[in-house]
Each structure stands twice: as C-alpha cells, then as structure tokens.
Design an enzyme around this catalytic site. Structure first.
Site, PDB file in Angstrom:
ATOM      1  N   ASP A  40      25.033   5.843 -24.884  1.00  9.51           N
ATOM      2  CA  ASP A  40      24.184   5.169 -23.897  1.00  9.51           C
ATOM      3  C   ASP A  40      24.689   3.731 -23.832  1.00  9.51           C
ATOM      4  O   ASP A  40      25.111   3.172 -24.851  1.00  9.51           O
ATOM      5  CB  ASP A  40      22.733   5.191 -24.409  1.00  9.51           C
ATOM      6  CG  ASP A  40      21.756   4.686 -23.370  1.00  9.51           C
ATOM      7  OD1 ASP A  40      20.981   5.515 -22.853  1.00  9.51           O
ATOM      8  OD2 ASP A  40      21.749   3.477 -23.086  1.00  9.51           O
ATOM      9  N   SER A  41      24.668   3.122 -22.672  1.00 14.86           N
ATOM     10  CA  SER A  41      25.270   1.792 -22.568  1.00 14.86           C
ATOM     11  C   SER A  41      24.497   0.732 -23.365  1.00 14.86           C
ATOM     12  O   SER A  41      25.004  -0.350 -23.616  1.00 14.86           O
ATOM     13  CB  SER A  41      25.425   1.361 -21.113  1.00 14.86           C
ATOM     14  OG  SER A  41      24.205   0.978 -20.570  1.00 14.86           O
TER      15      SER A  41
ATOM     16  N   THR B  12      23.934   8.061 -18.181  1.00 13.47           N
ATOM     17  CA  THR B  12      23.170   9.122 -17.512  1.00 13.47           C
ATOM     18  C   THR B  12      24.035  10.106 -16.753  1.00 13.47           C
ATOM     19  O   THR B  12      23.762  11.299 -16.732  1.00 13.47           O
ATOM     20  CB  THR B  12      22.184   8.476 -16.502  1.00 13.47           C
ATOM     21  OG1 THR B  12      21.351   7.595 -17.221  1.00 13.47           O
ATOM     22  CG2 THR B  12      21.333   9.501 -15.807  1.00 13.47           C
TER      23      THR B  12
ATOM     24  N   THR C 114      24.514  -7.770 -11.039  1.00 13.95           N
ATOM     25  CA  THR C 114      23.337  -7.740 -11.901  1.00 13.95           C
ATOM     26  C   THR C 114      22.619  -6.428 -11.632  1.00 13.95           C
ATOM     27  O   THR C 114      22.544  -6.005 -10.475  1.00 13.95           O
ATOM     28  CB  THR C 114      22.369  -8.885 -11.502  1.00 13.95           C
ATOM     29  OG1 THR C 114      23.064 -10.114 -11.611  1.00 13.95           O
ATOM     30  CG2 THR C 114      21.147  -8.947 -12.394  1.00 13.95           C
TER      31      THR C 114
ATOM     32  N   THR D 143      21.338 -20.739 -13.896  1.00  8.10           N
ATOM     33  CA  THR D 143      19.986 -20.646 -13.334  1.00  8.10           C
ATOM     34  C   THR D 143      19.351 -19.293 -13.652  1.00  8.10           C
ATOM     35  O   THR D 143      20.035 -18.268 -13.678  1.00  8.10           O
ATOM     36  CB  THR D 143      19.962 -20.858 -11.802  1.00  8.10           C
ATOM     37  OG1 THR D 143      18.627 -20.617 -11.320  1.00  8.10           O
ATOM     38  CG2 THR D 143      20.915 -19.950 -11.054  1.00  8.10           C
ATOM     39  N   GLN D 144      18.048 -19.292 -13.883  1.00  5.23           N
ATOM     40  CA  GLN D 144      17.366 -18.020 -14.114  1.00  5.23           C
ATOM     41  C   GLN D 144      16.970 -17.356 -12.797  1.00  5.23           C
ATOM     42  O   GLN D 144      16.449 -16.240 -12.794  1.00  5.23           O
ATOM     43  CB  GLN D 144      16.173 -18.159 -15.062  1.00  5.23           C
ATOM     44  CG  GLN D 144      15.159 -19.196 -14.714  1.00  5.23           C
ATOM     45  CD  GLN D 144      14.073 -19.311 -15.780  1.00  5.23           C
ATOM     46  OE1 GLN D 144      12.971 -18.868 -15.554  1.00  5.23           O
ATOM     47  NE2 GLN D 144      14.382 -19.900 -16.923  1.00  5.23           N
ATOM     48  N   CYS D 145      17.274 -17.996 -11.656  1.00  2.00           N
ATOM     49  CA  CYS D 145      17.071 -17.337 -10.354  1.00  2.00           C
ATOM     50  C   CYS D 145      18.147 -16.262 -10.204  1.00  2.00           C
ATOM     51  O   CYS D 145      19.254 -16.420 -10.704  1.00  2.00           O
ATOM     52  CB  CYS D 145      17.247 -18.315  -9.195  1.00  2.00           C
ATOM     53  SG  CYS D 145      16.002 -19.596  -9.128  1.00  2.00           S
TER      54      CYS D 145
HETATM   55  N1  ASP Z   1      20.347   4.337 -20.250  1.00  3.20           N
HETATM   56  C1  ASP Z   1      21.473   4.703 -19.424  1.00  3.20           C
HETATM   57  C2  ASP Z   1      22.675   3.885 -19.872  1.00  3.20           C
HETATM   58  O1  ASP Z   1      22.786   2.753 -19.501  1.00  3.20           O
HETATM   59  C3  ASP Z   1      21.175   4.480 -17.983  1.00  3.20           C
HETATM   60  C4  ASP Z   1      22.338   4.821 -17.086  1.00  3.20           C
HETATM   61  O2  ASP Z   1      23.208   5.583 -17.436  1.00  3.20           O
HETATM   62  O3  ASP Z   1      22.400   4.331 -15.968  1.00  3.20           O
HETATM   63  O4  ASP Z   1      23.495   4.386 -20.600  1.00  3.20           O
END
Ligand code: ASP
Length: 341
Positions: free
Chosen positions: A59-60, A15, A167, A277-279
């Site tokens: 895009d990631s 982005t 995360t 863990t999923q926590c």
């Molecule tokens: N969809 C975008 C990405 O991960 C969101 C971002 O840039 O934060 O490339």
C-alpha cells in the site's frame, strides 16, 4: 510505419492490483500477473509491454524513500532498453513519490508515467483500466523518435499532470488529483490532446540517477493558537536539517517576537526553513504583507508555488546532495524539474 515502442510497467502496489481479503473484508495487494489477466485490452495496444513488480507489493502508505530507490534503480537498469515507463502505485502517497522521483532522475529524457486507481482493476466500475491504458499510450507516444512527454508525470481520470505539481485532493472521486499551479500536460477525451507548451523540452543529456535522500526533515503546519512549545519542539528535533513550514495565504505567519526569534535561532544553527503556503493553490510572496516581511529578513527560504509534497522531495534531495549552506537557499528557490515558477 511508426516504430513499436517498448514499455516497462512497474507495479509497486496500491488499490489497482488489490483484492478483498475474504476474512477481514480489507483490500490487500495481490499477485501482479493476476492483475494483468484482468486486462486483455493490453494486447490490443500497439506497443510491447514488459512487466516488473515489487517482490511484495505494498500500500502506498508504506512506500517510504527506500522504495523510491528501488524504483529509480529499476528505471536505471532498464533505461536503455525501454522507450517509456509506467509506474502503478497507490494513489495515497503518489504525489510525494512521483515528486521525489522527478528530482532523483536528473536529465530524464523518457516518459515516466505514474498511475493507479480508486477502485481495484477487478471491480466492475473500475477506473483502473482507462488510467492504465491511457498511461501506457502516453508513455509510448513518440513523434519523429522524440518522446512526447520526456518527464515524470501522473495520469489520473483523463488528465496528465507534471508529477511534482500534483496533490491528492479526494479519497472518493475518480478525479483524485489536481495541479492547481500548473496546467495539465495532456487531456484525454475523444482524442489525447497534449499541451506541448507545458511539457518539459526534450534533452539529449545522460541520465543521472540520484539515490541519496536525507529524511531528517519535518513539516510544521501553522494554525491559530499554535504554542511556543510545539514550534520549539519541532525546531529542536534531534538531527533535523530542514523544516517545511506551512504558512497562511501568501506565506504569512504570526509576527510575535518569540516566534520570529525561534525561527531566527534555528536558521542561525544551520537548519533550512522553507516557507510553503498551506493553501492548495497560489504562491508564497515574501514581503507582500508585513506578516511575511520578518520571515524574509531572517532568511527563510521562499517555497514560491511549490506543493508541500514536492517541497518534501526537493528538500530530501538537496540535503542528500549535500548542497552547501551558502547555496541551499538559492538552489531551493530555483526550478530544477519545473516544480516552481
Ligand atoms: N491505500 C491505497 C494506496 O495508496 C489507495 C490507492 O491505491 O489509491 O496504496
């Protein structure tokens, strides 16, 4: 007078450098030079900034492990010429990418700071400028010729975290990341305050770049009602070598005989099964409850307080390094880059 630092800015996409497609209205990655022209403030920084961009910024969500190799190769090729690196990337998979890259860069002794933004840099209310400028300042921070943050870290919305502890927690707030099991490495307010005790100590070893990641892994998230077929299908995926099993609370799972037997059989077959863990915060504590005692007995790997994102990177890295079956469990349970306690 302090030495002027050389910083390499690597743009992978995301982005931060996107613009709205006039036809569809969707955000799309665009030219990196245009991006930089939007930030005249960069000229005011007391460091020399060079830039490099992926030929086609992405895009990631498309940032798979082949791009991780491209990225570590850029760092490797420029390692001696630069004092620090800032990686601009999309935030969606940034915790995965930066975690994996922390494993790929062994003996790292220079800052590699990931950042991005929730709004494009050209947007009036953008969070991109602060994130980028502070990430550069962190990468350029040296005291007595020693980098303040000689590790892979992630800077977002006034907090610097150890990358392999992060995360993504919010798709909307500027505060998109957290690190629930490890304190911030720095906090940016009126002053940039480094938490020296939390930062990796500086080392003088030679950088080793690990470029082999084995992606034959899966994540299996438990939920009440999960069927035998779902579990058995995952454990029997062709060529699967490692499975990260997201368990409940402190590493608990159903005690049903069929469940334990399926896992036991897979472990016997040589598949590495890691209990995470999923926590969002806290740690696996195998044997704390009856419901994890069986898992401990069959030889499940204790993920301790690792994030799922980091477990994915660590598993691919250790499989790629061809760690022997005999040693895999103990190596996984050891902190390699500060990713677990
Ligand atoms: N969809 C975008 C990405 O991960 C969101 C971002 O840039 O934060 O490339």
């Amino acid at each position: 007078m302090s030495k002027q630092r050389n910083i390499l800015l690597v743009y992978t996409g995301g982005t931060i450098g996107m613009m709205k497609d006039p036809k569809t209205g969707a955000l799309r990655a665009f030219n990196f030079d245009k991006l930089l022209k939007n930030i005249p403030e960069l000229n005011l920084l007391d460091c020399k900034i060079s830039t490099q961009s992926f030929a086609k910024p992405i895009d990631s969500s498309d940032m798979n492990t082949e791009y991780y190799i491209d990225l570590v190769e850029i760092i490797e090729q420029n390692y001696d010429d630069f004092d620090g690196f800032v990686v601009l990337s999309g935030s969606d998979t940034m915790a995965y990418a930066s975690s994996a890259i922390s494993f790929m860069l062994e003996n790292l002794s220079k800052p590699v700071i990931f950042t991005g933004s929730q709004l494009p840099i050209g947007d009036l209310r953008t969070d991109a400028k602060e994130n980028l400028i502070t990430a550069i300042q962190i990468a350029a921070s040296y005291i007595n010729d020693i980098p303040t943050v000689p590790e892979v870290a992630l800077y977002f919305e006034y907090q610097l975290y150890r990358a392999n502890r992060t995360t993504k927690i919010n798709a909307e707030h500027f505060e998109a990341f957290t690190s629930l099991n490890y304190p911030p490495l720095a906090t940016s307010g009126v002053h940039l305050k480094f938490n020296k005790e939390a930062i990796m100590p500086y080392n003088k070893k030679v950088l080793i770049v690990r470029k082999i990641l084995d992606t034959n892994i899966a994540i299996l998230k438990l939920f009440p009602g999960i069927t035998k077929t779902t579990i058995s299908s995952t454990l029997n995926i062709k060529n699967i070598k490692g499975i990260i099993i997201e368990t409940y609370g402190s590493g608990n799972a159903p005690t049903s005989i069929w469940f334990i037997e399926l896992l036991k059989k897979a472990i016997k077959k040589g598949i590495f099964i890691i209990n995470v863990t999923q926590c969002s915060g806290g740690s696996v504590t195998l044997g704390q409850y009856d419901t994890s005692m069986q898992l401990k007995k069959i030889g499940i790997i204790d993920g301790k307080d690792i994030t799922t994102e980091s477990a994915v990177g660590k598993c691919m890295y250790l499989l790629g390094a061809k760690i022997s079956s005999k040693d895999f469990k103990s190596v996984f349970e050891t902190s390699l880059r500060g990713e677990i306690v």
